[in-house]
Design a protein around this motif. Structure first.
Motif, short mmCIF file in Angstrom:
data_model
loop_
_atom_site.label_atom_id
_atom_site.label_comp_id
_atom_site.label_asym_id
_atom_site.label_seq_id
_atom_site.Cartn_x
_atom_site.Cartn_y
_atom_site.Cartn_z
N PHE A 97 0.80 -1.22 0.00
CA PHE A 97 0.00 0.00 0.00
C PHE A 97 0.84 1.27 0.00
CE2 PHE A 97 -2.37 -3.32 2.30
CZ PHE A 97 -3.40 -3.49 1.39
N SER A 98 2.14 1.14 0.25
CA SER A 98 3.02 2.31 0.27
C SER A 98 4.43 1.90 -0.14
CB SER A 98 3.03 2.94 1.66
OG SER A 98 3.64 2.07 2.59
N GLU A 99 5.20 2.87 -0.51
CA GLU A 99 6.59 2.63 -0.90
C GLU A 99 7.47 2.55 0.36
OE1 GLU A 99 7.88 2.47 -4.21
OE2 GLU A 99 5.74 2.23 -4.65
N PRO A 100 8.58 1.85 0.29
CA PRO A 100 9.53 1.87 1.40
C PRO A 100 10.02 3.30 1.65
CG PRO A 100 10.07 0.11 -0.14
CD PRO A 100 9.01 0.96 -0.79
N LYS A 101 10.30 3.60 2.90
CA LYS A 101 10.75 4.94 3.29
C LYS A 101 12.15 4.87 3.88
CE LYS A 101 6.07 6.43 4.41
NZ LYS A 101 5.47 5.24 3.88
N ARG A 102 12.86 6.00 3.77
CA ARG A 102 14.19 6.08 4.35
C ARG A 102 14.11 5.80 5.85
NH1 ARG A 102 17.39 8.48 1.63
NH2 ARG A 102 16.07 10.25 1.05
N PHE A 103 15.02 4.99 6.31
CA PHE A 103 15.21 4.58 7.70
C PHE A 103 14.25 3.48 8.15
CE2 PHE A 103 17.02 9.07 8.41
CZ PHE A 103 18.24 8.69 7.87
N ASP A 104 13.35 2.98 7.27
CA ASP A 104 12.59 1.78 7.62
C ASP A 104 13.58 0.64 7.82
OD1 ASP A 104 10.17 3.08 7.22
OD2 ASP A 104 9.64 1.99 5.39
N ILE A 105 13.28 -0.24 8.77
CA ILE A 105 14.07 -1.46 8.95
C ILE A 105 13.31 -2.56 8.22
CG2 ILE A 105 14.98 -3.14 10.58
CD1 ILE A 105 15.27 -0.85 12.60
N ILE A 106 14.00 -3.20 7.28
CA ILE A 106 13.35 -4.21 6.45
C ILE A 106 14.05 -5.56 6.56
CG2 ILE A 106 12.49 -2.52 4.78
CD1 ILE A 106 14.76 -3.56 2.85
N VAL A 107 13.30 -6.58 6.20
CA VAL A 107 13.83 -7.94 6.04
C VAL A 107 13.77 -8.23 4.55
CG1 VAL A 107 13.49 -10.38 6.56
CG2 VAL A 107 13.10 -8.65 8.33
N PHE A 108 14.85 -8.78 4.00
CA PHE A 108 14.87 -9.11 2.58
C PHE A 108 15.66 -10.38 2.34
CE2 PHE A 108 18.53 -6.45 3.40
CZ PHE A 108 19.55 -7.00 2.65
N HIS A 109 15.37 -11.01 1.19
CA HIS A 109 16.11 -12.20 0.79
C HIS A 109 17.45 -11.74 0.22
CE1 HIS A 109 12.44 -14.39 1.38
NE2 HIS A 109 11.82 -13.78 0.38
#
Length: 184
Positions: free
Chosen positions: A58-70
């Protein structure tokens, strides 16, 4: 006959519960355990977290978000978004520059203040010097770093992360209970 109906009723409830749990874990939230020191001081090794898998639908990633990725190594990494598509990233003297503008990183301020030689925390680099040699972060990608810059395999080594490799946004630490909090 009543026992059979009762048993069938319980089987239905169990099947529905398993189905709901499967749907929630597949499409909404998933647990993850932080492994290693790459996100210190924000997250510690063995912190158990909930990852929101639908927030970026529903939204784009934002600066300083903590994400999990492959990651390319076929495991999941947890890192912080530093750069967004179309931006140029550089570090000079422990300051993040996005398109030439200095950006404060409050989540590492305390750590930098404690270091005897802070100029070795985030070694100076420019986007052109990292894996891929990009002038700007490509469309549909983010640039990520671990908060523990001296001990993190991140976009400096693996290049920008494609959106389609993002599992979700890390939002809640639930274990150990003394670390319970919403992640900022």
């Amino acid at each position: 006959m009543t026992l059979v109906r009762e048993l069938i009723s319980w089987i239905k409830v169990i099947i529905i519960a398993i189905g709901v749990a499967f749907l929630i874990r597949t499409f909404l939230f998933t647990p993850i355990v932080v492994e290693g020191p790459s996100m210190l001081p924000t997250l510690e090794s063995n912190d158990h977290m909930v990852v929101n898998k639908f927030s970026y639908r529903f939204s784009e990633p934002k600066r300083f978000d903590i994400i999990v990725f492959h990651s390319p190594e076929k495991s999941d990494y947890i890192k912080r978004i530093i750069g967004l598509p179309g931006e140029h990233i550089a570090y000079k003297d422990e300051i993040l520059y996005v398109d030439g503008q200095a950006i404060l990183e409050p989540f590492i301020k305390e750590r930098l203040e404690k270091l005897m030689s802070p100029s070795h925390y985030t070694h100076d680099f420019r986007l052109e010097e990292v894996e891929g040699g990009y002038e700007v972060i490509p469309d549909g990608h983010v640039f990520v770093l671990g908060d523990n810059r001296t001990n993190s395999t991140d976009s400096r080594f693996i290049g920008p992360v494609p959106y389609d490799q993002i599992v979700g946004k890390a939002q809640l630490v639930y274990w150990p209970f003394k670390h319970f909090r919403i992640v900022q």
